[in-house]
Design an enzyme around this catalytic site. Structure first.
Site, short mmCIF file in Angstrom:
data_model
loop_
_atom_site.label_atom_id
_atom_site.label_comp_id
_atom_site.label_asym_id
_atom_site.label_seq_id
_atom_site.Cartn_x
_atom_site.Cartn_y
_atom_site.Cartn_z
N THR A 193 0.84 -1.20 0.00
CA THR A 193 0.00 0.00 0.00
C THR A 193 0.88 1.25 0.00
OG1 THR A 193 -1.78 -1.11 1.13
CG2 THR A 193 -1.61 1.24 1.54
N GLY A 240 -10.26 -2.26 3.81
CA GLY A 240 -9.37 -2.20 4.97
C GLY A 240 -9.33 -0.80 5.56
N1 ASP Z 1 -3.72 -1.58 5.03
C1 ASP Z 1 -3.94 -2.21 3.76
C2 ASP Z 1 -5.22 -3.01 3.82
O1 ASP Z 1 -5.44 -3.71 4.79
C3 ASP Z 1 -2.82 -3.09 3.34
C4 ASP Z 1 -1.45 -2.47 3.46
O2 ASP Z 1 -1.31 -1.40 4.05
O3 ASP Z 1 -0.50 -3.03 2.97
O4 ASP Z 1 -5.97 -2.98 2.87
#
Ligand code: ASP
Length: 302
Positions: free
Chosen positions: A166, A196
């Protein structure tokens, strides 16, 4: 007046072979944000510019190159927040938007709402004059192969946080305004419709000129339960130090819920904070005291 930018490219067990690409991608994003700030641009413009660079870079789990969901489709989430006005915009589960951070920005400015999802968010994109793309244009071979392998795997995989990437950015502009933006394809093989922390105000991102600004990355289900971005900016306000605040927030996240993730933040004075509980977090930043972009994957203590 101080200016500052910090970006992240995900916090997870990034394989060494991918370190250079992650660092380079973060540097390019921080450079794009710095260009905006150093020419008198706003923090909102800087975070949008930085996040767009990483959405366009297939190295990251954002925009083109994102993880596929269980149906084999890209579903994107993004959010942006203005620390001066507390105005915010977010979108989730969009499939035909190459740069969801820019759609979130349009929600912030052009909509009475904060959060639009799915088909309604894509309809809003058309109304706001943003082009929709072919969903297949967001899928790359690397992710298609990972998806095929997972689909063909026997047995039921336990819910776990693994590969990620992300992206996010936090900025302070010369007028003293803070802003934050985040963008993701979410977790690999997620259930269609799963959202998320990334676009959720207070969880994945938060900005308030009077407190500070923070962007989170990591296992979204854990970050949502601990409202980690707001927890981080509250610590900045309490402790008066962004670096310590990031460490305290991640220590709480780890001890309270076994949290896997990281946070980047900026204080109202322009101090940077970075911390993570995962083996690595890709990051880059620059403040007025730095001659160039500073970047890496392993944040040094202190
Ligand atoms: N926080 C993101 C999610 O859960 C994933 C990430 O930050 O890598 O969608």
């Amino acid at each position: 007046m101080s200016i500052a930018i910090v970006v992240h490219g995900g916090a997870w067990d990034i394989p060494p072979a991918l370190h250079a690409d992650h660092e380079l991608g973060c540097r390019a994003a921080a450079q794009a944000g710095w260009q905006v700030l150093s020419h008198g641009g706003t923090a909102l413009d800087a975070v949008e510019a930085a996040v767009r660079v990483m959405e366009d870079d297939p190295v990251f789990d954002a925009g083109r190159g994102s993880h596929l969901n269980a149906d084999g489709a890209v579903e994107l989430d993004a959010g942006i927040m203005d620390g001066q006005t507390l105005m915010a915009g977010a979108v989730a589960a969009v499939k035909r938007v190459a740069n969801p951070i820019s759609l979130a920005r349009r929600v912030l400015h052009d909509s009475p709402h904060v959060f639009l999802v799915g088909a309604g968010a894509e309809r809003f994109a058309i109304e706001a004059g943003l082009p929709l793309c072919d969903p297949h244009a967001l899928v790359i071979e690397r992710e298609q192969m990972l998806w095929e392998a997972r689909r063909n795997a026997t047995g039921k995989e336990q819910l776990a946080f693994g590969k990620a990437g992300t992206v996010g950015a936090v900025a302070l502009d010369a007028a003293g305004n803070l802003a934050v933006g985040n963008s993701t394809g979410g977790t690999f093989f997620k259930h269609p419709g799963r959202v998320g922390d990334t676009p959720i105000i207070g969880c994945g991102l938060y900005a308030d000129n009077t407190l500070g600004a923070a962007a989170c990355t990591g296992w979204g289900e854990q970050i949502m339960k601990t409202v980690l971005a707001k927890a981080t900016v509250d610590q900045i306000a309490l402790l008066g130090n962004a670096a310590t605040a990031a460490n305290v927030a991640i220590a709480y996240f780890r001890h309270r819920i076994g949290g896997l993730g990281g946070v980047i933040c900026i204080s109202p004075e322009g101090q940077i904070g970075l911390a993570h509980s995962t083996p690595y977090m890709a990051y880059a930043y620059r403040t007025v005291t730095d001659d160039d972009i500073l970047s890496g994957l392993q944040v040094k203590d202190g």
